[in-house]
Design an enzyme around this catalytic site. Sequence first.
Site, mmCIF file in Angstrom:
data_model
loop_
_atom_site.group_PDB
_atom_site.id
_atom_site.type_symbol
_atom_site.label_atom_id
_atom_site.label_comp_id
_atom_site.label_asym_id
_atom_site.label_seq_id
_atom_site.Cartn_x
_atom_site.Cartn_y
_atom_site.Cartn_z
ATOM 1 N N GLU A 178 -62.527 -28.759 -28.906
ATOM 2 C CA GLU A 178 -62.087 -28.262 -30.214
ATOM 3 C C GLU A 178 -61.684 -29.417 -31.137
ATOM 4 O OE1 GLU A 178 -59.454 -24.897 -29.650
ATOM 5 O OE2 GLU A 178 -60.788 -24.069 -28.133
ATOM 6 N N ASN A 199 -52.834 -30.436 -32.593
ATOM 7 C CA ASN A 199 -53.194 -29.019 -32.626
ATOM 8 C C ASN A 199 -53.851 -28.520 -31.343
ATOM 9 O OD1 ASN A 199 -52.441 -28.127 -35.322
ATOM 10 N ND2 ASN A 199 -53.839 -29.745 -35.959
ATOM 11 N N HIS A 403 -60.314 -8.216 -22.703
ATOM 12 C CA HIS A 403 -59.824 -9.597 -22.886
ATOM 13 C C HIS A 403 -59.055 -10.066 -21.660
ATOM 14 C CE1 HIS A 403 -57.059 -12.769 -24.724
ATOM 15 N NE2 HIS A 403 -58.277 -13.261 -24.740
ATOM 16 N N HIS A 404 -59.451 -11.201 -21.137
ATOM 17 C CA HIS A 404 -58.764 -11.825 -20.004
ATOM 18 C C HIS A 404 -58.360 -13.246 -20.382
ATOM 19 C CE1 HIS A 404 -61.219 -9.170 -16.968
ATOM 20 N NE2 HIS A 404 -60.256 -8.482 -17.568
ATOM 21 N N GLU A 405 -57.119 -13.427 -20.758
ATOM 22 C CA GLU A 405 -56.616 -14.795 -20.974
ATOM 23 C C GLU A 405 -56.088 -15.282 -19.627
ATOM 24 O OE1 GLU A 405 -56.426 -17.236 -23.553
ATOM 25 O OE2 GLU A 405 -55.803 -18.253 -21.710
ATOM 26 N N GLU A 498 -60.287 -19.769 -35.907
ATOM 27 C CA GLU A 498 -58.840 -19.645 -35.710
ATOM 28 C C GLU A 498 -58.062 -20.879 -36.191
ATOM 29 O OE1 GLU A 498 -59.300 -18.934 -31.514
ATOM 30 O OE2 GLU A 498 -58.454 -20.867 -30.976
HETATM 31 C C1 NOJ Z 1 -57.597 -19.026 -27.647
HETATM 32 C C2 NOJ Z 1 -58.808 -18.301 -28.089
HETATM 33 O O1 NOJ Z 1 -59.723 -19.169 -28.692
HETATM 34 C C3 NOJ Z 1 -58.382 -17.213 -29.040
HETATM 35 O O2 NOJ Z 1 -59.495 -16.569 -29.583
HETATM 36 C C4 NOJ Z 1 -57.449 -16.256 -28.340
HETATM 37 O O3 NOJ Z 1 -56.994 -15.312 -29.243
HETATM 38 C C5 NOJ Z 1 -56.268 -17.002 -27.748
HETATM 39 N N1 NOJ Z 1 -56.697 -18.108 -26.977
HETATM 40 C C6 NOJ Z 1 -55.422 -16.120 -26.866
HETATM 41 O O4 NOJ Z 1 -56.097 -15.814 -25.679
HETATM 42 CA CA CA Z 2 -59.659 -21.697 -28.666
#
Ligand code: NOJ
Ligand code: CA
Length: 692
Positions: A178, A199, A403-405, A498
């Site tokens: 990134e 960042n 969604h899986h963080e 984002e």
């Molecule tokens: C980073 C991801 O790029 C973003 O899209 C997501 O909302 C956040 N992590 C939270 O999982």
């Molecule tokens: Ca990201």
Amino acid sequence: MRNLLYLLTGIILVMASCNLKKQPSDMFVVSPDRNIKVKFYLTSSGQPAYHVSFKGKPIIDESTLGFKLKDALPLKNNWELVTKNLHEFNETWEMPWGEQLEVLNHYTELVVGLKETKEPNRIIRIVFRVYNDGLGFRFEFPRQEAIDTVIIMDENTRFNLTGNHLCWWQPGDWDIYEHLYHKTRLNEIDALQFQNHKNLAQSYIPENAVNTPVTMKTDEGLYLSFHEANLTDYAGMTLKIFKEQFLLQSELVGSDRLGYKVKRSTPFETPWRTIQISETAGGLIESNLIVNLNEPNKIGDVSWFKPTKYTGIWWEMHLGKNTWDYAGGKHGATTNNAKKLIDFSSENGIGAMLVEGWNTGWEIYVAADGRKGKFDFVTPYPDYNLKKVVKYGKRKGVELIMHHETQGAPENYEKNLNEAYQLMSDLGIHTVKTGYVGTIIPKGEYHHGQYMVNHYRKVIETAAKYKVAVNAHEPIKATGIRRTYPNAISREGLRGQEFNAWSSDGGNPPDHLPNVAFTRMLAGPIDYTPGIFNIKLNPYKPDNQVNTTLAQQLALYVVIYSPIQMVPDLAKNYERQPAFQFIRDVGVDWKQSKVLNGEVGDFVTIAREERETGNWFIGSITDENPRTISIILDFLEPGVTYDAIIYADGPKAHWDDNPIDIEIHKKEVHNQTELTINLAPGGGFAVSVMKK
Ligand code: NOJ
Ligand code: CA
């Protein structure tokens, strides 16, 4: 079955195969159109080396190849040639979804078998595949008595450039892609200045190296891009810069935990080291080298995945309007919010919706002691009725995106993988967005090392069993494995939209996407999340903004390819907006794509034909400079009249001063129509060209 449709249009032609005893002379392999010529040979010390020319002019000077190993002599000198095999291959295969339907895979291949003249007399093979749009080469370690386990401390693949080329590069970060792209001469590359970027949730830049793809332009105007294909059970490759010699050398991502870079048992092969070569910048985007160097589809029919646009409970969290966690009292993922967004999606023909922050665990994202891995991926918060939302979506024709963080905790994710995908399968959910924010647990591993490459692959393979497609954020880079695993649909792996919501460095500048189109996008589909209409982000983020015009946000749906394209802004920002019609109309799955013009980092115009309808969509974007672009629609079907809707920057448009000035007009067009359109600074245009 799709893969039965693969057309083998050519024959494998064995042009030469022989056993050689004596030291050989140089060996050559040329592209089918004879423009690219690769020479392979052994240096006077018996070290493997290669040389590449294009139309008779060298583009890679003598470049040696070798490996530094643990507990073994380096693979470097004292090799002799034992076999060589030259043949041509020609097939056409079909993408189940993609930028185009049919892909020509036509190359000439040279396989050389080498043996050490001294103990331990190891053997390796080096394979070169030369296409009209570039080449790839890899090392194969056959099964043999002398070595069973190979521990690679360094791969020393060299790319010895013929000049101080102009380069579009980002730092060689072992933990994240990134970063912005920078344009400098090769001898001005200074990646180390980007250490400790404020960042990034994780970052490690140990050397003056660059991530791939890295794109270059020679003073003669030739475009080159260096990357890798089929990154499997191996460490990701960065390229170390030797400024004075105009030299790049592979620098594999390591593991502080294990102290080496790659461990494999024979037989195995390395990923392909790739060089895309084109006389136009756009030719790099049209190249299929990276996917072609991957194996055919291994998972069979994927018609359960449908390319789609998708909305989400997502941007509101990045704006700070709502939160992922429940305890703070601003929880975004509620049943009510989800139902409202399903209604909006359904009304606008958007087939899917992502919900983030639906599952418990977001309160302690990272514990004070650095511990992570609290998510189980199956337990919803009390105000979110997952089953009800899924059912409601089904009724309205909108499928959920799960969604899986993982919080960068792959072991916790692997432990929960089957249960999590079983839940999806039970609910009839076919897409998951994964995330790997933060440093990796176990400590000492990096996102791009062999350990994580294998984790990401395990996720793709497990997902395929449950008919789940994966859109990975903080991923391993795309290397064309979507050909083999077409459930690897999209990924982040760049500074996405984002950053415009929260980065403290001004967000993504207007030249970011004109850079991305010729660098990161060469690797594969991108989940950029275009389509922000409230460009200034008021009232939520008065100090941040999107640095493009509204017209450019539309153009990105065509320019930046992904089989899933987000429609991310708050639904209310699309209400009563005539420009939203383009997002309703634009396709997501293409029969063919044409790059009409472009220059790396400056501008690009792409036209794509939608598979089902034969409608065309055109997107054009520019950096901070205004320009006038003329295009002829000669790709349209002859004799057919189409209705075009042109969404162009208005006369006062400017990415900062007046980003929402947009002009929309209709026009009848055919295959001889020429369109001339002005692009504002940071602007663009989008055109839908639909059959009447
Ligand atoms: C980073 C991801 O790029 C973003 O899209 C997501 O909302 C956040 N992590 C939270 O999982
Ligand atoms: Ca990201």
